[in-house]
Design a protein around this motif. Structure first.
Motif, short mmCIF file in Angstrom:
data_model
loop_
_atom_site.label_atom_id
_atom_site.label_comp_id
_atom_site.label_asym_id
_atom_site.label_seq_id
_atom_site.Cartn_x
_atom_site.Cartn_y
_atom_site.Cartn_z
N TYR A 136 -24.20 -5.68 -24.86
CA TYR A 136 -23.74 -7.19 -25.13
C TYR A 136 -24.20 -7.68 -26.67
CZ TYR A 136 -22.20 -11.87 -24.81
OH TYR A 136 -21.73 -13.13 -25.09
N VAL A 137 -23.35 -7.72 -27.60
CA VAL A 137 -23.80 -8.26 -28.94
C VAL A 137 -25.19 -7.83 -29.32
CG1 VAL A 137 -22.24 -10.34 -29.03
CG2 VAL A 137 -24.61 -10.53 -28.00
N ASP A 138 -25.30 -6.44 -29.53
CA ASP A 138 -26.48 -5.94 -29.84
C ASP A 138 -26.59 -5.22 -31.28
OD1 ASP A 138 -28.93 -4.28 -27.53
OD2 ASP A 138 -29.24 -5.04 -29.41
N ILE B 263 -17.45 -3.74 -28.66
CA ILE B 263 -16.88 -4.31 -29.66
C ILE B 263 -16.15 -5.64 -29.66
CG2 ILE B 263 -15.54 -3.59 -32.17
CD1 ILE B 263 -17.70 -1.49 -31.68
N GLY B 264 -16.56 -6.56 -30.65
CA GLY B 264 -15.74 -7.85 -30.49
C GLY B 264 -15.89 -8.68 -29.24
N THR B 265 -17.11 -8.21 -28.53
CA THR B 265 -17.18 -8.84 -27.22
C THR B 265 -15.90 -8.99 -26.38
OG1 THR B 265 -16.89 -11.07 -27.89
CG2 THR B 265 -18.87 -10.08 -28.17
N GLN C 64 -15.53 -10.51 -22.53
CA GLN C 64 -14.66 -11.83 -22.19
C GLN C 64 -13.85 -11.29 -21.07
OE1 GLN C 64 -12.82 -13.66 -25.58
NE2 GLN C 64 -14.33 -13.29 -27.01
N GLN D 293 -21.45 -14.54 -17.88
CA GLN D 293 -22.19 -15.87 -18.26
C GLN D 293 -23.46 -15.47 -19.04
OE1 GLN D 293 -20.50 -18.64 -17.70
NE2 GLN D 293 -18.86 -17.29 -17.28
#
Lengths: 164, 690, 192
Positions: free
Chosen positions: C117-119, C141-143, C147, C152
């Protein structure tokens, strides 16, 4: 008179326009030590931390943000342009990393609606003011003012205005 | 136990609040004074009981009674007594109680004063104000109760929070608490939340009077405005102070060298301030010309609704923000109440719309009246722009599923031009005459300041190679300031020629004889000073970051910062401090030492950056310690040069002074009672100062 | 000005004002209700936790090593979807346990998927090497995946049964023997 006014306006315009030239020229890469922290921050400023809420990337202090800034540094030293880096971030982490909303797609609505509202609002205000004035025109036949002289009236008005 | 007393007091206060709401409404509807007086008594009793609850919470925080879940959350052994007390508003439960207490206090104060004059309005005033108060007290009692205790149920791995003892459990007394979030441990904590809450809750007074005036059909007259003018001013100045203190606090502890980030919660506070300021001005029109009654109603309903909306998004995290409270269950309740307030007030407004007829009309497009209309439109436009930018991420996610961020570039670009026009108007409008301003007369007065300031701005900008946007900003401040100062000058000159007073006496008497007007001018000047700070922040800020070894310097502008050495030591409040000793010089000349540092709070595992700042009227040199190597041989610094920033704080102080002057009871004006025949003269009959 | 020439005044004023009033109130109400609807939706979203039931949202992920996997193609196998990040200290606590459990159940109808996740790639690869992780791990990609699962935070581990249904989520690092127990439970289910 009009001609002189026009000339003055043009001179003013030219002076103002000349300042734009100053802002544009800015030293880019090729300098020793590139990319410096400032170069990284210049790009990071335009991005938001993908994880922390509403925190710009250049000030965020978490490890994740440090990693991202390091990534920007690597990309800059490989010759990526600012736009390429920002596109990469958007593709990787989503549109929310951009500090400034894009001007295309649904997001463009954030820019256009206020503009539309202001224009429509101006029109509405104009209409309201006009109708106020129209109301006045209808009720214009007043009874004659009881015997107070005009001078007296003006004097009282002036004094009241001063008290304001 | 003490906590039980607090709980009982809270319950009683709730019952009184509910009673007051219904009793006053009933009394007003059936025209029975005894019910209304009974409601008034209930209000006057509810407040002391709430005070007892608040005292109990503060006491528990002070003595560190960790058996209370709230105390456990926000307090700890390491915190100083001062901080423990401010922890009253450090978490959700305490701050809701605090909010309810302030609101009840406002209502009680209004009711303590002579209320015979507003007898017709009183029933519905009490009903509206106490409905809101009862809601907040109710939330504190039923949803986010600060008197919840910690229990350990036999066999459970986690603690339970509850008001009353669950079966098979024992009360739990932790050794130490979690402690207040380190970012909150700052003197801003004593100032920002209380003033902000005072500002928000204060607006319940003019709002309730407005609703009362609508319901009773009293809005035909301006009684309700006269009554509430001072209350509005009180709420407004507190909200203003809250905004400025919030900015100052962010500047001191958040370590990004700025004071306004256009974060959703910041915007949530700004919006009611904008409409509240518009309302404050707009009521002047009603007092003078009996106009803009509809505008006033819309504005006060908007202001109050935005205040509620603001606290809603802050406390529920509907829109993500750095300020968010921890999640809690009060979302749905708040949502219902906001819905009720929005729909209810708009409905009442609609039903009574026709009672808001203007007594005069607009006579010319260029007049003080039209200036007020323009001002209202500008404030509303700015409010809409801020509102739109704040909720758009939510809309975008709903419609497209994509999360976006609306950051400062949007807000600056959209509101900037609007603020520009507004500030210009602020300088020019006082020169407009009521009813009709002759353009020629106006031109004669303003052409000198206009051109002079234009000249100064261009020349100054050319010499200093400024960006065009900043030249325009400079011109704006110069011209508006000179127009306002010209007003003072004219007044002083008039007194000197007619009364032969010396300039200082003349100034003193000038202000003394007309508090509202000149207090207002002082407030306007303070707004300009704050605007100057914003212009400096947007256009003249310098920043740099770099890593240097001991003895080396970083350069920014014509400043040099030399890194001398690093030191580490334990600090108060359970923190470990790493401090950099640096020396700041300008053009080679040493100015002083600066000690930026990084405090690490061991228990919370959270760092706080404390900047080293060198302040002058022209700018701040703001140094942050960003990192260092283990040996302490080299360190990374971030340096900001924040031009003109101190004018924000100076402006803030001036605003307080100006407001006090403007609100001060003017005994001289009270004597001026003219009773004039209506129709024919330009003003409404002047009545006493209210 | 007040009450003069009543007939003239009344003739000119009422129609436009009444109409305008009606339009105004309808528009205002429409806006308020829209805003309330938006806020209600936002509130629900803010209070919602990660997905725990229903069909597991499908996704395709390309690992750092080039492998690709699509969730829907794994029917009949138990799938463990773990969200992590290199900058997340609690994730490190469970990394060894996750890898150990994977090696234990590899080839027995269990698939492990790690979603980063966002790394940043550099740090992610270093993390994978540090814990010698062999199951597939790829960037989100693009989270989009995050989502879809409405996570959380990290780490969060989702359990997908053989028929593709979500059987709950574990928030925070997993400790032995939590994961083993869950896998045994899901393996015991009949399919189809």
């Amino acid at each position: 008179m009009r001609n002189i006014k026009r000339k003055l306006f043009l001179i003013l315009l030219t002076i103002i326009a000349s300042f734009y030239a100053v802002g544009v020229a800015y030293a880019q890469d090729g300098q020793p030590g590139y990319p410096t922290d400032d170069d990284v921050n210049r790009v990071a400023k335009k991005l938001y931390c993908p994880v922390c809420p509403n925190t710009p990337l250049d000030v965020c202090e978490t490890k994740a943000c440090e990693d991202w800034r390091a990534q920007i540094r690597d990309q800059l030293s490989e010759g990526w342009t600012e736009q390429q880096i920002m596109d990469y971030f958007v593709a990787q982490y989503g549109e929310r990393v951009l500090a400034e909303p894009q001007r295309k797609g649904f997001t463009s609505l954030v820019w256009f609606l206020p503009l539309t509202v202001v224009l429509v609002g101006t029109g509405v205000v104009y209409e309201i003011l006009k109708s106020w004035r129209k109301q006045k025109k209808v009720t214009v036949d007043a009874r004659p003012i009881p015997e107070v002289s005009r001078e007296m009236l003006e004097k009282i008005e002036r004094e009241i205005r001063e008290l304001d | 136990m003490i906590a039980d007393i607090g709980l009982v007091a809270l319950t009683i206060a709730f019952l009184f609040s509910v009673y007051a709401t219904f009793a006053s409404a009933y009394g007003g509807w059936h025209n029975q004074l005894t019910w209304v007086e009974s409601a008034r008594n209930a209000v006057l009793l509810a407040f002391p009981f709430l005070t007892v609850s608040v005292i109990v919470v503060v006491y528990s925080l002070y003595v560190l009674d960790f058996s209370l879940a709230y105390v456990y959350d926000v307090s700890s052994q390491a915190m100083s007594p001062f901080l423990r007390v401010t922890a009253l508003w450090g978490g959700q439960q305490g701050s809701i109680l605090f909010w309810a207490w302030l609101m009840a206090g406002f209502v009680a104060t209004v009711l303590l004063r002579k209320w015979e004059r507003d007898r017709e309005l009183m029933p519905y005033f009490i009903a509206t104000a106490m409905l809101t108060t009862a809601f907040f007290v109710g939330v504190a009692l039923f949803i986010t109760n600060p008197f919840m205790r910690l229990w350990h149920i036999e066999g459970a791995t986690e603690l339970t929070q509850s008001l009353f003892q669950p079966a098979n459990s024992m009360p739990y007394f932790p050794e130490d608490g979690g402690g207040l979030n380190p970012l909150l441990r700052h003197f801003g904590m004593i100032g920002h939340p209380p003033t902000t809450y005072l500002g928000f809750t204060g607006f319940v007074i003019p709002f309730s009077f407005a609703i009362a005036a609508l319901i009773t059909g009293q809005s035909r007259g301006d009684e309700w405005i006269r009554t509430t003018r001072r209350w509005t001013l009180v709420a407004w100045i507190f909200l203003s102070i809250g905004l400025i203190l919030g900015g100052r606090w962010a500047y001191d502890v958040l370590g990004w060298g700025g004071f306004w980030g256009w974060d959703p919660v910041e915007n949530a506070m700004l919006m009611p301030w904008l409409t509240g300021t518009a309302f404050l001005h707009s009521v002047m029109m009603t007092e003078k010309r009996g106009m803009m009654k509809k505008w006033n109603m819309i504005l006060i309903i908007l202001t109050y609704s935005l205040a509620l909306f603001g606290t809603f998004i802050t406390r529920t995290g509907v829109i993500s923000s750095v300020h968010a409270f921890a999640k809690s269950a009060l979302g749905p309740a708040f949502f219902a109440f906001i819905g009720l307030t929005f729909i209810g007030s708009v409905t009442i407004l609609y039903l009574r719309w026709d009672t808001l007829r203007s007594e005069h009309t607009l006579e010319s497009f260029i007049s003080r009246e039209s200036a007020f209309v323009l001002q209202n439109m500008l404030f509303l436009a700015i409010t809409f722009a801020v509102f739109w930018g704040t909720i758009f991420p939510l809309i975008s996610e709903l419609v497209t599923g994509v999360k976006i961020t609306v950051g400062p570039p949007y807000f600056q670009r959209v509101t900037g031009p609007l603020f520009f026009v507004l500030l210009l108007l602020m300088g020019i409008a006082p020169l407009f005459a009521w009813r009709k301003q002759a353009m020629r007369a106006l031109g004669k007065v303003i052409w000198i300041p206009f051109l002079a300031s234009l000249g100064i701005a261009i020349i100054w900008g050319y010499i200093h190679r400024m960006h065009p946007a900043s030249i325009i900003g400079l011109w704006l401040v110069t011209v508006t300031l000179s127009l306002i100062l010209a007003e003072f000058w004219k007044g002083i000159q008039a007194r000197r020629t007619t009364l032969s007073e010396n300039p200082f006496t003349a100034l003193f008497n000038l202000i003394g004889r007309n508090h509202r007007r000149y207090g207002g001018y002082i407030i306007h000047i303070s707004v300009l000073l704050i605007a100057l700070g914003f212009i400096g922040d947007a256009n003249f800020k310098l920043e740099t970051q770099g890593t240097v070894s001991s003895g080396e310097s970083l350069t920014i502008g014509d400043y040099q910062l030399r890194f001398d050495r690093l030191r580490g030591y334990p600090g108060s409040d359970g923190r470990e401090i790493v401090e950099a000793v640096t020396t700041l010089s300008q053009n080679g000349e040493t100015i002083r030492a600066l000690n930026p540092r990084r405090d690490y709070f061991i228990v919370q595992e959270q760092p706080v950056t404390v900047p080293g700042v060198y302040s002058t009227p022209g700018k701040d040199v703001y140094v942050l310690l960003v990192g260092w190597d283990d040996g302490g041989q080299s360190a990374t610094f971030k340096i900001y040069v924040n031009s003109l920033i101190n004018w924000v704080w100076i402006g803030g102080l001036m605003m307080i002074i100006g407001t006090i002057i403007a609100a001060w009871n003017n005994p001289y004006q009270r004597e001026m009672t003219y009773v004039l025949k209506p129709g024919g003269l330009s003003s409404h009959p002047l009545l006493q100062e209210g | 000005m007040m009450g003069q020439l009543p007939t003239d005044e009344q003739e000119v004023q009422p129609p436009p004002t009444a109409d305008r009033k009606r339009v105004g109130i309808i528009v205002t109400f429409a806006l308020i209700l829209t805003l309330l609807g938006l806020l209600a939706w936002g509130l629900k979203k803010a209070q919602a936790g990660p997905r725990e039931s229903g069909m597991a949202p499908d996704f395709t992920i390309t690992g750092f090593d080039g492998r690709t996997v699509t969730l829907n193609e794994l029917r009949g196998q138990v799938v463990i979807v773990n969200f992590w990040a290199s900058w997340c200290p609690p994730c490190r606590e469970e990394a060894a346990y996750l890898e150990e459990t994977w090696r234990k159940y590899e080839g027995e109808g269990v698939v492990f998927i790690g979603v980063d996740y966002v790394d940043t790639e550099k740090e992610a690869l270093a993390y994978i090497e540090e814990f010698d992780i062999t199951y597939i791990n790829g960037p989100d990609i693009g989270t989009r995946i995050a989502q879809a699962y409405n996570i959380q935070g990290v780490p969060e581990t989702f359990f997908v049964a053989k028929n593709g249904e979500l059987r709950g989520v574990h928030i925070g690092p997993m400790k032995s023997p939590q994961l083993d127990e869950k896998i045994e439970e899901l393996l015991a289910e009949q399919y189809p």
